[in-house]
Design a protein around this motif. Sequence first.
Motif, PDB file in Angstrom:
ATOM      1  N   PRO A  68      48.079  30.340   7.306  1.00  0.00           N
ATOM      2  CA  PRO A  68      47.985  29.079   8.042  1.00  0.00           C
ATOM      3  C   PRO A  68      47.483  27.953   7.132  1.00  0.00           C
ATOM      4  N   ALA A  69      48.130  26.798   7.219  1.00  0.00           N
ATOM      5  CA  ALA A  69      47.766  25.663   6.365  1.00  0.00           C
ATOM      6  C   ALA A  69      47.332  24.485   7.221  1.00  0.00           C
ATOM      7  N   VAL A  70      46.494  23.628   6.648  1.00  0.00           N
ATOM      8  CA  VAL A  70      46.072  22.401   7.330  1.00  0.00           C
ATOM      9  C   VAL A  70      46.943  21.264   6.796  1.00  0.00           C
ATOM     10  N   LEU A  71      47.889  20.824   7.610  1.00  0.00           N
ATOM     11  CA  LEU A  71      48.802  19.757   7.191  1.00  0.00           C
ATOM     12  C   LEU A  71      48.862  18.663   8.261  1.00  0.00           C
ATOM     13  N   PRO A  72      48.609  17.417   7.939  1.00  0.00           N
ATOM     14  CA  PRO A  72      48.166  16.912   6.639  1.00  0.00           C
ATOM     15  C   PRO A  72      46.828  17.557   6.232  1.00  0.00           C
ATOM     16  N   PRO A  73      46.536  17.580   4.932  1.00  0.00           N
ATOM     17  CA  PRO A  73      45.351  18.283   4.442  1.00  0.00           C
ATOM     18  C   PRO A  73      44.037  17.632   4.886  1.00  0.00           C
ATOM     19  N   PRO A  74      42.939  18.405   4.867  1.00  0.00           N
ATOM     20  CA  PRO A  74      41.632  17.868   5.282  1.00  0.00           C
ATOM     21  C   PRO A  74      41.241  16.608   4.510  1.00  0.00           C
ATOM     22  N   GLU A  75      41.600  16.535   3.233  1.00  0.00           N
ATOM     23  CA  GLU A  75      41.261  15.356   2.420  1.00  0.00           C
ATOM     24  C   GLU A  75      41.880  14.090   3.007  1.00  0.00           C
ATOM     25  N   GLU A  76      43.089  14.262   3.566  1.00  0.00           N
ATOM     26  CA  GLU A  76      43.816  13.139   4.162  1.00  0.00           C
ATOM     27  C   GLU A  76      43.157  12.750   5.492  1.00  0.00           C
ATOM     28  N   VAL A  77      42.943  13.764   6.322  1.00  0.00           N
ATOM     29  CA  VAL A  77      42.383  13.531   7.659  1.00  0.00           C
ATOM     30  C   VAL A  77      41.000  12.896   7.548  1.00  0.00           C
ATOM     31  N   LYS A  78      40.214  13.361   6.583  1.00  0.00           N
ATOM     32  CA  LYS A  78      38.839  12.861   6.429  1.00  0.00           C
ATOM     33  C   LYS A  78      38.748  11.649   5.502  1.00  0.00           C
ATOM     34  N   ASP A  79      39.913  11.156   5.069  1.00  0.00           N
ATOM     35  CA  ASP A  79      39.989   9.959   4.221  1.00  0.00           C
ATOM     36  C   ASP A  79      39.038  10.039   3.018  1.00  0.00           C
ATOM     37  N   VAL A  80      39.130  11.163   2.308  1.00  0.00           N
ATOM     38  CA  VAL A  80      38.234  11.454   1.180  1.00  0.00           C
ATOM     39  C   VAL A  80      38.424  10.470   0.027  1.00  0.00           C
ATOM     40  N   GLU A  81      37.295  10.014  -0.531  1.00  0.00           N
ATOM     41  CA  GLU A  81      37.346   9.061  -1.655  1.00  0.00           C
ATOM     42  C   GLU A  81      36.454   9.457  -2.824  1.00  0.00           C
ATOM     43  N   THR A  82      35.813  10.632  -2.730  1.00  0.00           N
ATOM     44  CA  THR A  82      34.934  11.074  -3.820  1.00  0.00           C
ATOM     45  C   THR A  82      35.154  12.561  -4.080  1.00  0.00           C
ATOM     46  N   ALA A  83      34.716  13.007  -5.258  1.00  0.00           N
ATOM     47  CA  ALA A  83      34.823  14.426  -5.600  1.00  0.00           C
ATOM     48  C   ALA A  83      33.981  15.267  -4.639  1.00  0.00           C
ATOM     49  N   ILE A  84      32.816  14.756  -4.266  1.00  0.00           N
ATOM     50  CA  ILE A  84      31.954  15.491  -3.326  1.00  0.00           C
ATOM     51  C   ILE A  84      32.637  15.577  -1.967  1.00  0.00           C
ATOM     52  N   GLY A  85      33.228  14.467  -1.541  1.00  0.00           N
ATOM     53  CA  GLY A  85      33.948  14.449  -0.265  1.00  0.00           C
ATOM     54  C   GLY A  85      35.111  15.429  -0.275  1.00  0.00           C
ATOM     55  N   ALA A  86      35.805  15.513  -1.426  1.00  0.00           N
ATOM     56  CA  ALA A  86      36.947  16.433  -1.541  1.00  0.00           C
ATOM     57  C   ALA A  86      36.465  17.873  -1.440  1.00  0.00           C
ATOM     58  N   ALA A  87      35.328  18.180  -2.069  1.00  0.00           N
ATOM     59  CA  ALA A  87      34.774  19.542  -2.003  1.00  0.00           C
ATOM     60  C   ALA A  87      34.374  19.880  -0.568  1.00  0.00           C
ATOM     61  N   ARG A  88      33.766  18.912   0.124  1.00  0.00           N
ATOM     62  CA  ARG A  88      33.361  19.126   1.534  1.00  0.00           C
ATOM     63  C   ARG A  88      34.597  19.345   2.414  1.00  0.00           C
ATOM     64  N   ALA A  89      35.633  18.531   2.186  1.00  0.00           N
ATOM     65  CA  ALA A  89      36.850  18.632   3.010  1.00  0.00           C
ATOM     66  C   ALA A  89      37.497  19.995   2.815  1.00  0.00           C
ATOM     67  N   GLU A  90      37.530  20.462   1.564  1.00  0.00           N
ATOM     68  CA  GLU A  90      38.138  21.767   1.306  1.00  0.00           C
ATOM     69  C   GLU A  90      37.344  22.860   1.999  1.00  0.00           C
ATOM     70  N   LYS A  91      36.021  22.718   1.982  1.00  0.00           N
ATOM     71  CA  LYS A  91      35.140  23.717   2.614  1.00  0.00           C
ATOM     72  C   LYS A  91      35.360  23.728   4.132  1.00  0.00           C
ATOM     73  N   ALA A  92      35.668  22.570   4.689  1.00  0.00           N
ATOM     74  CA  ALA A  92      35.795  22.441   6.150  1.00  0.00           C
ATOM     75  C   ALA A  92      37.164  22.883   6.649  1.00  0.00           C
ATOM     76  N   ARG A  93      38.095  23.231   5.757  1.00  0.00           N
ATOM     77  CA  ARG A  93      39.468  23.500   6.171  1.00  0.00           C
ATOM     78  C   ARG A  93      39.575  24.660   7.161  1.00  0.00           C
ATOM     79  N   GLU A  94      38.691  25.652   7.004  1.00  0.00           N
ATOM     80  CA  GLU A  94      38.738  26.825   7.895  1.00  0.00           C
ATOM     81  C   GLU A  94      38.561  26.391   9.362  1.00  0.00           C
ATOM     82  N   GLN A  95      37.689  25.417   9.570  1.00  0.00           N
ATOM     83  CA  GLN A  95      37.440  24.949  10.948  1.00  0.00           C
ATOM     84  C   GLN A  95      38.578  24.069  11.459  1.00  0.00           C
ATOM     85  N   MET A  96      39.450  23.638  10.550  1.00  0.00           N
ATOM     86  CA  MET A  96      40.517  22.713  10.956  1.00  0.00           C
ATOM     87  C   MET A  96      41.821  23.447  11.252  1.00  0.00           C
TER      88      MET A  96
END
Length: 201
Positions: free
Chosen positions: A172-200
């Motif tokens: 199962p994939a998160v599409l659009p990706p969590p980085e997109e949905v969470k409007d990520v703009e930093t490396a830390i934000g990208a790491a958090r978004a990737e970590k949160a993908r399981e819940q998405m």
Amino acid sequence: MQRKFNIEQVHELLYQALETERGGIKIYTTALKAAVNPDLKKEWGEYLDETRTHEKVLTGVFEELGLDTETKTPGRDVVAHLGASLVKAIEMALAAGDAAGAQLVAGECVVLAETKDHQNWELIGHVAKNASGDMPKVLKKAFDAVEKDEDHHLYHTTGWTRELWIESLGFPAVLPPPEEVKDVETAIGAARAEKAREQML
Ligand SMILES: [Fe+2]
């Protein structure tokens, strides 16, 4: 305090940055032919427009600093070579006839190109922040106009490529990706978004 810095190397950075944006225009133009997912196609279409704007912003910087946009350097030649190679890689994948595979290749090529582009602008920002004189002001204006776009280009496309790969592997994939949905703009934000993908999922 006046800081000393290597002006020739700042110029080298700008030559490479302009070449990176020019290569980016060609890479996105080719990647768009390989985009299958409609949301990704729309996203890359916007990134292509923004990359064209970045090329114009840098051309403006060259004008203000009295630099020639066509100056060649060994470093710039390498950037041009890598850009052309990424275009060729996407064309190879397209010619092979596997649409899903070509989309993955295009995603990876965009990530590679945007990694360089992102670092260029981080370094331009570093010069703008830490150097003194008129030149940093010109760079700061350009940096402020472009930086956020570059964060989106790199982190969001990384997310797209990871999720499309996961989908291709049969998970199962998160599409659009969590980085997109969470409007990520930093490396830390990208790491958090990737970590949160399981819940998405
Ligand atoms: Fe860019």
